[in-house]
Motif scaffolding. Sequence first.
Motif, PDB file in Angstrom:
ATOM      1  N   PHE A  52      53.144  62.434  43.956  1.00  0.00           N
ATOM      2  CA  PHE A  52      52.285  61.301  43.609  1.00  0.00           C
ATOM      3  C   PHE A  52      50.985  61.342  44.414  1.00  0.00           C
ATOM      4  O   PHE A  52      49.894  61.091  43.869  1.00  0.00           O
ATOM      5  N   LEU A  53      51.068  61.674  45.690  1.00  0.00           N
ATOM      6  CA  LEU A  53      49.869  61.759  46.519  1.00  0.00           C
ATOM      7  C   LEU A  53      48.933  62.866  46.023  1.00  0.00           C
ATOM      8  O   LEU A  53      47.707  62.686  45.979  1.00  0.00           O
ATOM      9  N   ILE A  54      49.502  63.987  45.630  1.00  0.00           N
ATOM     10  CA  ILE A  54      48.679  65.102  45.148  1.00  0.00           C
ATOM     11  C   ILE A  54      48.043  64.771  43.806  1.00  0.00           C
ATOM     12  O   ILE A  54      46.890  65.138  43.541  1.00  0.00           O
ATOM     13  N   ILE A  55      48.765  64.054  42.967  1.00  0.00           N
ATOM     14  CA  ILE A  55      48.185  63.598  41.691  1.00  0.00           C
ATOM     15  C   ILE A  55      46.999  62.680  41.963  1.00  0.00           C
ATOM     16  O   ILE A  55      45.993  62.704  41.249  1.00  0.00           O
ATOM     17  N   THR A  56      47.113  61.874  43.000  1.00  0.00           N
ATOM     18  CA  THR A  56      46.020  60.963  43.369  1.00  0.00           C
ATOM     19  C   THR A  56      44.813  61.733  43.889  1.00  0.00           C
ATOM     20  O   THR A  56      43.659  61.388  43.593  1.00  0.00           O
ATOM     21  N   ILE A  57      45.075  62.786  44.656  1.00  0.00           N
ATOM     22  CA  ILE A  57      43.986  63.586  45.237  1.00  0.00           C
ATOM     23  C   ILE A  57      43.332  64.479  44.188  1.00  0.00           C
ATOM     24  O   ILE A  57      42.115  64.663  44.189  1.00  0.00           O
ATOM     25  N   PHE A  58      44.154  65.028  43.286  1.00  0.00           N
ATOM     26  CA  PHE A  58      43.651  65.914  42.234  1.00  0.00           C
ATOM     27  C   PHE A  58      43.814  65.215  40.886  1.00  0.00           C
ATOM     28  O   PHE A  58      44.837  65.395  40.217  1.00  0.00           O
ATOM     29  N   PRO A  59      42.836  64.405  40.487  1.00  0.00           N
ATOM     30  CA  PRO A  59      42.939  63.690  39.211  1.00  0.00           C
ATOM     31  C   PRO A  59      43.199  64.650  38.049  1.00  0.00           C
ATOM     32  O   PRO A  59      42.598  65.713  37.966  1.00  0.00           O
ATOM     33  N   SER A  61      44.938  64.776  33.697  1.00  0.00           N
ATOM     34  CA  SER A  61      45.270  63.991  32.517  1.00  0.00           C
ATOM     35  C   SER A  61      46.642  63.349  32.698  1.00  0.00           C
ATOM     36  O   SER A  61      47.490  63.850  33.443  1.00  0.00           O
ATOM     37  N   ALA A  62      46.857  62.244  31.993  1.00  0.00           N
ATOM     38  CA  ALA A  62      48.112  61.498  32.133  1.00  0.00           C
ATOM     39  C   ALA A  62      49.343  62.351  31.816  1.00  0.00           C
ATOM     40  O   ALA A  62      50.329  62.314  32.569  1.00  0.00           O
ATOM     41  N   PRO A  63      49.337  63.144  30.741  1.00  0.00           N
ATOM     42  CA  PRO A  63      50.526  63.976  30.458  1.00  0.00           C
ATOM     43  C   PRO A  63      50.828  64.963  31.583  1.00  0.00           C
ATOM     44  O   PRO A  63      51.995  65.198  31.906  1.00  0.00           O
ATOM     45  N   PHE A  64      49.779  65.528  32.182  1.00  0.00           N
ATOM     46  CA  PHE A  64      49.992  66.472  33.280  1.00  0.00           C
ATOM     47  C   PHE A  64      50.550  65.756  34.502  1.00  0.00           C
ATOM     48  O   PHE A  64      51.384  66.307  35.226  1.00  0.00           O
ATOM     49  N   ALA A  65      50.082  64.542  34.758  1.00  0.00           N
ATOM     50  CA  ALA A  65      50.598  63.760  35.883  1.00  0.00           C
ATOM     51  C   ALA A  65      52.085  63.472  35.684  1.00  0.00           C
ATOM     52  O   ALA A  65      52.882  63.578  36.629  1.00  0.00           O
ATOM     53  N   VAL A  66      52.455  63.140  34.462  1.00  0.00           N
ATOM     54  CA  VAL A  66      53.872  62.906  34.157  1.00  0.00           C
ATOM     55  C   VAL A  66      54.672  64.186  34.385  1.00  0.00           C
ATOM     56  O   VAL A  66      55.760  64.161  34.966  1.00  0.00           O
ATOM     57  N   THR A 118      55.499  55.187  32.323  1.00  0.00           N
ATOM     58  CA  THR A 118      54.913  53.839  32.331  1.00  0.00           C
ATOM     59  C   THR A 118      53.663  53.788  33.192  1.00  0.00           C
ATOM     60  O   THR A 118      52.643  53.207  32.802  1.00  0.00           O
ATOM     61  N   ASN A 119      53.706  54.403  34.364  1.00  0.00           N
ATOM     62  CA  ASN A 119      52.606  54.323  35.315  1.00  0.00           C
ATOM     63  C   ASN A 119      51.369  55.097  34.867  1.00  0.00           C
ATOM     64  O   ASN A 119      50.240  54.634  35.048  1.00  0.00           O
ATOM     65  N   PHE A 120      51.569  56.288  34.273  1.00  0.00           N
ATOM     66  CA  PHE A 120      50.438  57.150  33.945  1.00  0.00           C
ATOM     67  C   PHE A 120      50.002  57.080  32.477  1.00  0.00           C
ATOM     68  O   PHE A 120      48.820  57.261  32.175  1.00  0.00           O
TER      69      PHE A 120
END
Length: 282
Positions: A52-59, A61-66, A118-120
């Motif tokens: 989650f922290l790395i997703i925050t640092i490296f924006p 797309s939502a599907p990739f974050a999931v 839900t979050n992303f």
Amino acid sequence: MKEVGLPIALAIIMFGMGLGLTIADFTRVFSKPKAFLAGTFLQVISLPVLAFLIITIFPMSAPFAVGMMILAACPGGVTSNILTYIGKGDVALSVSLTAVISLLGFITVPIITGWALTNFMGEAAPELPIAKTMIGILLITTVPVALGMIVRKISADFADRAEKIFGPLSMIVFIVVVVGALIAERENVVTYIVQTGVPAIVLNVVTMAVAGIVAGLLMLPRDQRTAITLECGLQNATLGITVAVTLLDRTDISVPVAVYGLLMLFTGFAYSMWAKSKSQTG
């Protein structure tokens, strides 16, 4: 085809894992509680937090974050056991962590996946029935492991012979699944790898570094540090891809999982060789 092929591929890998397991692999955790609890915390709690922290640092797309969160929710795979052996680590601890956390996966993976969707993705998220997903993961992970263990209980000699086949087969199946996930997005695969490659390798390296540091601070023996580091850095990417492609019907979500699955082989092997050299020099 993917609705059948991916679950079968995962079941093959998990059955192969079960062939090498006994009840002792589960009860052994009580003989090494500090190492086991440390490995479990690092994989079940620390890894998703780091993702989650790395997703925050490296924006991204939502599907990739999931996809990154699904990957972080996955337990370790048989690859970690193999590389732990190569690196002169505590194979028994590695196997125990893989076995126990894999059995917990039917609970942890759906919960973290549901939260990530839900979050992303919000209203754009594909539906994920939690109960149905739990049952599905249970059937394609826990049940094959149990069947493999039953085969070993009935005939250890047969299980040993079968494991020699299923070990290499599991690795081949894993590579085919990972490459297949990337081929499914071949029109955009280069762009996707560029977008997810750096976060994936950062997550992998940071996770292994944190695991090694924590194990060191706990003053665990070198072989246990090696096992925990590899167990936390090498995930069951086949499970992540199956969740993304089969349960969510989204190949784009599987991309970060596939990219991580390939990269972790190189970092994991490099670390295992370094650990082996350190063990030889004392």
